[in-house]
Design an enzyme around this catalytic site. Structure first.
Site, PDB file in Angstrom:
ATOM      1  N   GLU A 293      40.850  37.592 -13.760  1.00  0.00           N
ATOM      2  CA  GLU A 293      40.089  38.347 -12.761  1.00  0.00           C
ATOM      3  C   GLU A 293      40.419  37.947 -11.336  1.00  0.00           C
ATOM      4  O   GLU A 293      39.921  38.565 -10.387  1.00  0.00           O
ATOM      5  CB  GLU A 293      38.585  38.184 -13.016  1.00  0.00           C
ATOM      6  CG  GLU A 293      38.023  36.802 -12.715  1.00  0.00           C
ATOM      7  CD  GLU A 293      38.108  35.827 -13.866  1.00  0.00           C
ATOM      8  OE1 GLU A 293      37.464  34.767 -13.810  1.00  0.00           O
ATOM      9  OE2 GLU A 293      38.827  36.137 -14.844  1.00  0.00           O
TER      10      GLU A 293
ATOM     11  N   GLU B 193      42.172  27.774 -12.498  1.00  0.00           N
ATOM     12  CA  GLU B 193      41.322  28.766 -11.838  1.00  0.00           C
ATOM     13  C   GLU B 193      42.121  29.938 -11.312  1.00  0.00           C
ATOM     14  O   GLU B 193      41.757  31.103 -11.518  1.00  0.00           O
ATOM     15  CB  GLU B 193      40.544  28.128 -10.684  1.00  0.00           C
ATOM     16  CG  GLU B 193      39.685  29.123  -9.929  1.00  0.00           C
ATOM     17  CD  GLU B 193      39.058  28.547  -8.667  1.00  0.00           C
ATOM     18  OE1 GLU B 193      38.990  29.262  -7.658  1.00  0.00           O
ATOM     19  OE2 GLU B 193      38.659  27.377  -8.690  1.00  0.00           O
TER      20      GLU B 193
ATOM     21  N   GLU C 245      27.308  32.251  -0.675  1.00  0.00           N
ATOM     22  CA  GLU C 245      26.471  31.502  -1.618  1.00  0.00           C
ATOM     23  C   GLU C 245      25.060  31.283  -1.078  1.00  0.00           C
ATOM     24  O   GLU C 245      24.072  31.398  -1.812  1.00  0.00           O
ATOM     25  CB  GLU C 245      27.127  30.156  -1.946  1.00  0.00           C
ATOM     26  CG  GLU C 245      26.497  29.426  -3.108  1.00  0.00           C
ATOM     27  CD  GLU C 245      27.388  28.313  -3.631  1.00  0.00           C
ATOM     28  OE1 GLU C 245      27.376  28.078  -4.844  1.00  0.00           O
ATOM     29  OE2 GLU C 245      28.089  27.675  -2.817  1.00  0.00           O
TER      30      GLU C 245
ATOM     31  N   SER D 144      26.237  30.594  -9.366  1.00  0.00           N
ATOM     32  CA  SER D 144      26.513  31.487  -8.247  1.00  0.00           C
ATOM     33  C   SER D 144      27.738  32.321  -8.574  1.00  0.00           C
ATOM     34  O   SER D 144      28.715  31.829  -9.143  1.00  0.00           O
ATOM     35  CB  SER D 144      26.767  30.674  -6.976  1.00  0.00           C
ATOM     36  OG  SER D 144      27.305  31.493  -5.961  1.00  0.00           O
TER      37      SER D 144
ATOM     38  N   LYS E 106      42.387  23.706 -10.284  1.00  0.00           N
ATOM     39  CA  LYS E 106      42.680  24.914  -9.508  1.00  0.00           C
ATOM     40  C   LYS E 106      43.868  25.661 -10.102  1.00  0.00           C
ATOM     41  O   LYS E 106      43.988  26.880  -9.965  1.00  0.00           O
ATOM     42  CB  LYS E 106      42.964  24.560  -8.050  1.00  0.00           C
ATOM     43  CG  LYS E 106      41.741  24.111  -7.263  1.00  0.00           C
ATOM     44  CD  LYS E 106      40.702  25.192  -7.137  1.00  0.00           C
ATOM     45  CE  LYS E 106      39.446  24.698  -6.458  1.00  0.00           C
ATOM     46  NZ  LYS E 106      38.354  25.686  -6.473  1.00  0.00           N
TER      47      LYS E 106
ATOM     48  N   CYS F 210      35.464  16.303  -4.730  1.00  0.00           N
ATOM     49  CA  CYS F 210      36.896  16.596  -4.626  1.00  0.00           C
ATOM     50  C   CYS F 210      37.696  15.404  -4.115  1.00  0.00           C
ATOM     51  O   CYS F 210      38.894  15.291  -4.404  1.00  0.00           O
ATOM     52  CB  CYS F 210      37.127  17.789  -3.703  1.00  0.00           C
ATOM     53  SG  CYS F 210      36.227  19.271  -4.195  1.00  0.00           S
TER      54      CYS F 210
ATOM     55  N   CYS G  16      31.910  26.409  -7.089  1.00  0.00           N
ATOM     56  CA  CYS G  16      33.218  26.210  -6.459  1.00  0.00           C
ATOM     57  C   CYS G  16      34.091  25.215  -7.213  1.00  0.00           C
ATOM     58  O   CYS G  16      35.278  25.103  -6.925  1.00  0.00           O
ATOM     59  CB  CYS G  16      33.055  25.780  -4.999  1.00  0.00           C
ATOM     60  SG  CYS G  16      31.936  24.419  -4.765  1.00  0.00           S
TER      61      CYS G  16
ATOM     62  N   GLU H 174      23.260  34.533  -1.320  1.00  0.00           N
ATOM     63  CA  GLU H 174      22.888  34.773  -2.714  1.00  0.00           C
ATOM     64  C   GLU H 174      21.665  33.936  -3.102  1.00  0.00           C
ATOM     65  O   GLU H 174      20.747  34.424  -3.777  1.00  0.00           O
ATOM     66  CB  GLU H 174      24.077  34.433  -3.622  1.00  0.00           C
ATOM     67  CG  GLU H 174      23.828  34.682  -5.096  1.00  0.00           C
ATOM     68  CD  GLU H 174      25.006  34.254  -5.954  1.00  0.00           C
ATOM     69  OE1 GLU H 174      25.028  34.631  -7.139  1.00  0.00           O
ATOM     70  OE2 GLU H 174      25.886  33.518  -5.458  1.00  0.00           O
TER      71      GLU H 174
END
Length: 814
Positions: free
Chosen positions: A580, A575, A492, A533, A572, A728, A513, A495
């Site tokens: 993908e 996710e 990240e 990102s 999550k 989190c 994230c 990037e």
């Protein structure tokens, strides 16, 4: 085809719909208008200077008697059209004068205004103009159909094979507009093709086959994955027609082959609507059917717009135009009838003034109405803190709740009505299977919250006991998600540096994230997707490393590895289920291999430990396994709001200057704490870098709206967003606390993670020797081709989920 069209003309004739034809100086268009007027099934409207139109008609001896002509220069509604068009294009900077110029010079745009204002019932154009110009006018003036974001096309294929399709008739798409459709676009195309089948082909039971070169998993590849994801999206939309896929054409059409290749499918062998995976296959197929099989192709027919607009082939004949006008009339009748239906909407969800609507298929949370006390805590959290409830309309979504899986509703529920969906039984089955290697990874915020469930003070660091408990439960390896956080930072931060130097138009860069924030962006603010990102979350980076690099080093078959993430986060669960998230499978050319197999939350782990009668507080501390067990302080503070930002800056300094970060970046106080929006500025190589850390989606929504209102995005370089308040450490899967204790518990967890950071010898992600080894021996460098393949991802525009009412505000009628 003549019988089909003649029947269609008879059906539409009694309605006498007005169809506007803007290319009125074309001989073919005037001849078509003459035919329509003579046959009497519609009322054509021509656009242009009457004298010019009459001159062309006279030259070709075309009878214009009774045909309406509208001259934009003298039309009394022109001012209102200009105001309307300028307002629609205001975000693009269009002025009233520019709108007038477009409408005065381009009759297709003017004609679209007639349709938008219900002065005409539909528009037919494209005999002279390009398809892209027709579509552009329709989208800019009329807009897409509610609930769809894709304009596509379809053909009605009429064959002499009554045993196939709907008495030999098929609707196929897309064959002429969308070149390489995304999964969302494929789903949109399927919905639009069904509408075409119902309104034009009069199909009572459309059955949609999403075609591929694979049938139900027989093949693999990116195109197959796209079709599978489209099928999943259709399931999520709760559509009112039968569909299935992916399947090959023979399985879709031939019952005998369907029984062999797709047993149990209600579509295979009976399909009458065929959705092609891309334009190449669709275009080739319809032309082969037309010229080799003798089928008649009626189209291309535009679909996916809010009102009827039809495109023509520039080689069309007057007869072709006449036929398309008949189809446009059919669309107008169907769509206007749909609009007039005034059926009172009643949601299947009850007591929504006191509860959150939770779909039965929700992958992260579940609701038991028998246990609900109607205390309103879940609803208030969802509406006020997360800005979800109240920001969409169930009527508009087709009674499908919009959820980003944050789990805050389950965190506030003290009565067990809203809980997480457990995968524990599946994990236990894997543990009991001697062939499987079960590998746990634990997120940073779990180690400072799990102790709450065992009577320890808030913020107690129980890392060693947590690892020991996972081994006692049957884990073969336990890795640290903090390692994945260090890996995320390497990608990240690299990037971000690349964008700062080469792609400033993609600044600010948003963190990615937090899966709830990503979903929130995809649904409510898809225009920000290019700014996200592409780096995956720590969990979604570490898992493919386990199934590639680790599997290679340990000589383990990746198909035998079962990866389980332990997280503070219910989202999550959603996710890891994204289609993908099989980068390891693509690496091994076995797409069925998922990166992360299962997810359990902090609360679920605590219950599992208790159910297994493990004396947690008496456990001897255990350490993480090597290879993915070492981490930096930067990886540790990922669990706090502002932690990703601070960790990224520590590594960004090194990547930019070649020198370690100084104390300013090792204790970046401006982005620490529970405040919802924290802004800061720092100097790096004489450049001022402005950053923001946000937690709570309501805070994110307010910030985005303010930035869009002020057009002040460009002053920021980096923006961190965490869906849950505090980050989190306050995730939806963390231990529940009574409301008066919620803030003290969060503060204790935050301080514990910063305390762990301060004790680390390695403070920045780039210093982690295990990270350095991984790049040296396997990945090469950040942003390498292999890194891009395994550690980066893409996002999907899901704005269509909101339906027609996509700008709902609490307390505002819609």
């Amino acid at each position: 085809m003549s019988r089909f069209i003649n029947n269609l003309k008879r059906r539409v004739a009694k309605e006498q719909k007005k169809i506007v034809l803007p290319e009125s100086e074309s001989r073919r268009v005037l001849q078509a208008a003459e035919r329509v007027q003579a046959e009497g099934f519609a009322r054509p409207i021509l656009i242009g200077r009457p004298q010019s139109i009459v001159e062309v008609a006279s030259e070709y001896q075309i009878d214009m008697d009774g045909i309406e002509i509208i001259d934009p220069e003298t039309y009394p509604m022109m001012d209102k059209f200009c105001e309307y068009y300028a307002k629609r294009r205001a975000k693009k900077g269009m002025t009233l004068e520019e709108a007038r110029k477009v409408l005065s010079e381009n009759y297709i745009f003017f004609a679209a205004c007639l349709v938008a204002f219900d002065i005409a019932d539909g528009m037919v154009a494209g005999a002279v103009a390009t398809s892209s110009e027709v579509i552009r006018a329709a989208l800019q003036v009329i807009g897409p159909h509610p609930g769809l974001s894709t304009v596509s096309s379809s053909f009605i294929m009429i064959t002499d094979k009554p045993q196939f399709g709907d008495d030999g008739i098929f609707v196929v798409g897309d064959c002429s507009v969308v070149i390489e459709p995304t999964p969302q676009q494929l789903a949109d195309i399927a919905v639009s093709c069904v509408e075409r089948a119902r309104r034009t082909a009069q199909m009572l039971d459309p059955k949609v086959a999403l075609l591929s070169y694979s049938t139900m998993g027989s093949g693999a590849g990116e195109e197959v994955d796209r079709v599978r994801e489209a099928v999943r999206l259709l399931r999520d939309r709760n559509v009112d027609f039968e569909f299935d896929g992916e399947m090959q054409a023979d399985a879709a059409l031939v019952p005998r082959i369907a029984r062999q290749k797709a047993p149990g499918s209600t579509v295979a062998g009976q399909a009458n609507v065929l959705v092609f995976p891309n334009l190449v296959s669709g275009n080739i197929c319809y032309k082969v059917l037309e010229h080799l099989a003798g089928a008649t192709a009626l189209g291309p027919l535009l679909q996916g717009l809010a009102k009827p607009v039809m495109d023509l082939s520039r080689g069309c004949t007057p007869e072709d135009i006449t036929d398309v006008i008949a189809i446009c009339c059919s669309d107008a009748i169907y769509m206007q009838a749909e609009k007039k239906r005034d059926i009172a909407f009643t949601s299947r969800f009850e007591k929504l003034d006191r509860r959150v609507a939770v779909e039965n298929r929700n992958i992260s949370i579940q609701f038991d109405p028998e246990k609900c006390k109607n205390c309103t805590l879940c609803r208030r959290r969802c509406a006020d803190v997360m800005s979800m409830t109240g920001y969409y309309s169930l009527e508009s979504t087709g009674d499908v709740p919009i959820c980003v899986h944050c789990g805050q509703c389950s965190l506030t529920c003290m009565f067990g009505a809203t809980t997480t969906v457990s995968q524990r039984d599946a994990i236990q089955k894997a543990i009991d299977d001697p062939k499987k290697i079960v590998i746990f990874q634990t997120a940073p915020a779990v180690r400072v919250a799990l102790g709450d469930e065992f009577g320890l003070p808030f913020g107690s660091v129980v890392q060693g006991k947590m690892i020991a408990a996972l081994r006692a439960l049957g884990g073969d390896y336990v890795f640290d998600t903090n390692f994945g956080a260090d890996l995320t930072i390497m990608e990240e931060a690299s990037e971000l540096l690349y964008r700062m130097h080469n792609k400033k138009e993609l600044l600010p860069q948003f963190t990615s994230c937090c899966p709830s924030w990503v979903e929130f962006t995809e649904i409510f603010f898809p225009e920000l997707i290019p700014h996200l990102s592409t780096a995956k979350s720590p969990i979604s980076m570490l898992s493919p490393m386990i199934k590639t690099y680790f599997a290679k080093r340990m000589k383990i078959d990746p198909a035998d590895i079962v990866t389980v993430c332990v997280t503070p986060c219910t989202s999550k669960k959603a996710e890891i289920a994204r289609p993908e998230r099989n980068a390891a499978g693509r690496y091994w050319k076995k797409p069925e291999i998922r990166d992360t197999d299962y997810c359990i939350t902090t609360r679920e782990l605590a219950k599992w430990i208790k159910d297994a009668q493990i004396d947690f507080n008496s456990l001897k501390d255990s350490d993480y396994d090597p290879i993915f067990g070492q981490s930096s302080g930067g990886g540790t503070i990922f669990g706090n709001s502002g932690g990703v930002m601070e960790a990224a800056l520590r590594t960004l300094v090194y990547l930019q200057t070649g020198k370690p970060a100084d104390e300013e970046f090792l204790h970046f106080e401006e982005v620490r704490g529970l405040e919802g929006v924290k802004e800061a500025a720092l100097t790096l190589d004489n450049d001022i870098i402005r950053v923001v850390a946000i937690s709570g989606l309501a805070n994110a929504r307010r910030f985005i709206n303010l930035m869009e209102e002020k057009h002040s995005w460009k002053k920021y370089a980096f923006i961190e967003v965490m869906a849950c308040p505090g980050g989190c450490i306050g995730g939806g899967g963390q231990p529940r606390t009574k409301l008066p204790q919620e803030i003290p518990a969060k503060r204790a967890r935050i301080e514990s993670l910063y305390g762990l950071d301060a004790l680390k010898q390695i403070r920045a992600s780039w210093e982690n020797p295990e990270i350095q080894t991984l790049y040296t021996k396997f990945l090469g460098e950040p942003l390498s081709d292999l890194s891009e393949s395994l550690l980066h991802t893409q996002y999907i525009n899901k704005h269509y989920m909101l339906g027609k009412e996509d700008k709902v505000q609490p307390g505002v009628s819609h």
